[in-house]
Design an enzyme around this catalytic site. Sequence first.
Site, PDB file in Angstrom:
ATOM      1  N   PRO A   2       0.824  -1.209   0.000  1.00 43.07           N
ATOM      2  CA  PRO A   2       0.000   0.000   0.000  1.00 43.07           C
ATOM      3  C   PRO A   2       0.859   1.260   0.000  1.00 43.07           C
ATOM      4  O   PRO A   2       1.770   1.393   0.811  1.00 43.07           O
ATOM      5  CB  PRO A   2      -0.794  -0.131   1.303  1.00 43.07           C
ATOM      6  CG  PRO A   2      -0.831  -1.592   1.590  1.00 43.07           C
ATOM      7  CD  PRO A   2       0.483  -2.124   1.096  1.00 43.07           C
ATOM      8  N   GLU A   3       0.573   2.158  -0.944  1.00 41.05           N
ATOM      9  CA  GLU A   3       1.295   3.416  -1.014  1.00 41.05           C
ATOM     10  C   GLU A   3       0.372   4.526  -0.526  1.00 41.05           C
ATOM     11  O   GLU A   3      -0.713   4.268  -0.016  1.00 41.05           O
ATOM     12  CB  GLU A   3       1.797   3.646  -2.437  1.00 41.05           C
ATOM     13  CG  GLU A   3       2.796   2.564  -2.876  1.00 41.05           C
ATOM     14  CD  GLU A   3       3.449   2.843  -4.223  1.00 41.05           C
ATOM     15  OE1 GLU A   3       3.342   3.980  -4.711  1.00 41.05           O
ATOM     16  OE2 GLU A   3       4.069   1.930  -4.790  1.00 41.05           O
ATOM     17  N   HIS A  91      -4.908 -14.717   9.673  1.00 42.28           N
ATOM     18  CA  HIS A  91      -4.195 -13.468   9.428  1.00 42.28           C
ATOM     19  C   HIS A  91      -4.954 -12.239   9.917  1.00 42.28           C
ATOM     20  O   HIS A  91      -4.502 -11.120   9.688  1.00 42.28           O
ATOM     21  CB  HIS A  91      -3.839 -13.286   7.947  1.00 42.28           C
ATOM     22  CG  HIS A  91      -3.216 -14.486   7.320  1.00 42.28           C
ATOM     23  ND1 HIS A  91      -2.065 -15.074   7.812  1.00 42.28           N
ATOM     24  CD2 HIS A  91      -3.592 -15.236   6.247  1.00 42.28           C
ATOM     25  CE1 HIS A  91      -1.755 -16.124   7.063  1.00 42.28           C
ATOM     26  NE2 HIS A  91      -2.658 -16.248   6.116  1.00 42.28           N
ATOM     27  N   ARG A 110       1.465 -11.168   5.723  1.00 43.75           N
ATOM     28  CA  ARG A 110       2.927 -11.223   5.795  1.00 43.75           C
ATOM     29  C   ARG A 110       3.481 -10.666   7.108  1.00 43.75           C
ATOM     30  O   ARG A 110       4.673 -10.807   7.378  1.00 43.75           O
ATOM     31  CB  ARG A 110       3.539 -10.471   4.601  1.00 43.75           C
ATOM     32  CG  ARG A 110       3.071 -11.024   3.258  1.00 43.75           C
ATOM     33  CD  ARG A 110       3.725 -10.293   2.108  1.00 43.75           C
ATOM     34  NE  ARG A 110       3.101 -10.614   0.842  1.00 43.75           N
ATOM     35  CZ  ARG A 110       3.457 -10.098  -0.329  1.00 43.75           C
ATOM     36  NH1 ARG A 110       4.448  -9.226  -0.391  1.00 43.75           N
ATOM     37  NH2 ARG A 110       2.831 -10.432  -1.435  1.00 43.75           N
ATOM     38  N   ARG A 152      23.082  16.636  -6.589  1.00 37.65           N
ATOM     39  CA  ARG A 152      22.816  15.200  -6.410  1.00 37.65           C
ATOM     40  C   ARG A 152      23.009  14.450  -7.724  1.00 37.65           C
ATOM     41  O   ARG A 152      22.453  14.827  -8.754  1.00 37.65           O
ATOM     42  CB  ARG A 152      21.392  14.977  -5.895  1.00 37.65           C
ATOM     43  CG  ARG A 152      21.181  15.450  -4.464  1.00 37.65           C
ATOM     44  CD  ARG A 152      19.747  15.212  -4.030  1.00 37.65           C
ATOM     45  NE  ARG A 152      19.513  15.666  -2.681  1.00 37.65           N
ATOM     46  CZ  ARG A 152      19.486  14.879  -1.603  1.00 37.65           C
ATOM     47  NH1 ARG A 152      19.684  13.576  -1.745  1.00 37.65           N
ATOM     48  NH2 ARG A 152      19.249  15.377  -0.402  1.00 37.65           N
TER      49      ARG A 152
END
Length: 271
Positions: A2-3, A91, A110, A152
């Site tokens: 998930p972002e 889970h 997980r 950079r």
Amino acid sequence: MPELPEVETTCRGIAPHITGKTVQQVIVREPRLRWPVPADLAQVIEGQTLLSVSRRAKYLLLEFEYGHAIWHLGMSGSLRIVAADNPPMAHDHVDWLFDDGTVLRYRDPRRFGALLWCAGAPDQHELLRHLGPEPLSDAFSGDYLFQRSRGRKQAVKTFLMDGRIVVGVGNIYANEALFKAGIRPDRAAGRISSARYEHLAGQVKAVLARAIEQGGTTLQDFVGGDGEPGYFAQELLVYGRGGQKCVQCGSVLKETVLGQRATVFCGRCQR
């Protein structure tokens, strides 16, 4: 994983159902997450009223009178609103039972997620204090990216995904924003002009806003707080499309690895 849009979708999905309600019981079936669930979490939270639900980067902040619960969904975690008589499945590691019978249930196959308690200001917590600005805030702009990128040599994609620079621009959305901005992901961050960064910042905001509107991107495990999948995957232009034709010019999309993450771009449209 998930972002930001997925976490924002979860935040918006669960908040109306639990804000203003009192936690009656905390059930921890499996405390062994990325970090152990605090042993005294039930003692701390039970009897407290939830004041608000917000998001910082990919963390959910659940505010109580005497502190904040900090929740991270990890790679496969999800928070859902379920009925009190809905039996837990494998889970389903944590339940919060509220005084009206509503249950907030955390599922994480997980177990890479986390549930922590912060008695002080959450922005000073060790996980949050070094984070960059929110990408949808006024603090994030082309000028900000330009100034932070000077000197950079790292690839602009890894620069954009650095949470100390800006939070929540994960792999999927970095690929998409760079394509829309016409910038090669492997171009050195310090060699991009102010004008191009202005365009990139706008595309980051647009891509993330659209993903939130669509409920996130379902690729494997993600569902929102209401149990429904996100649909932004149907609009992906480059991510996951290596070897296919570019939607703009028809040339074959290239795929490489940057910062150990799959990276797809068009060698003709991005420079």
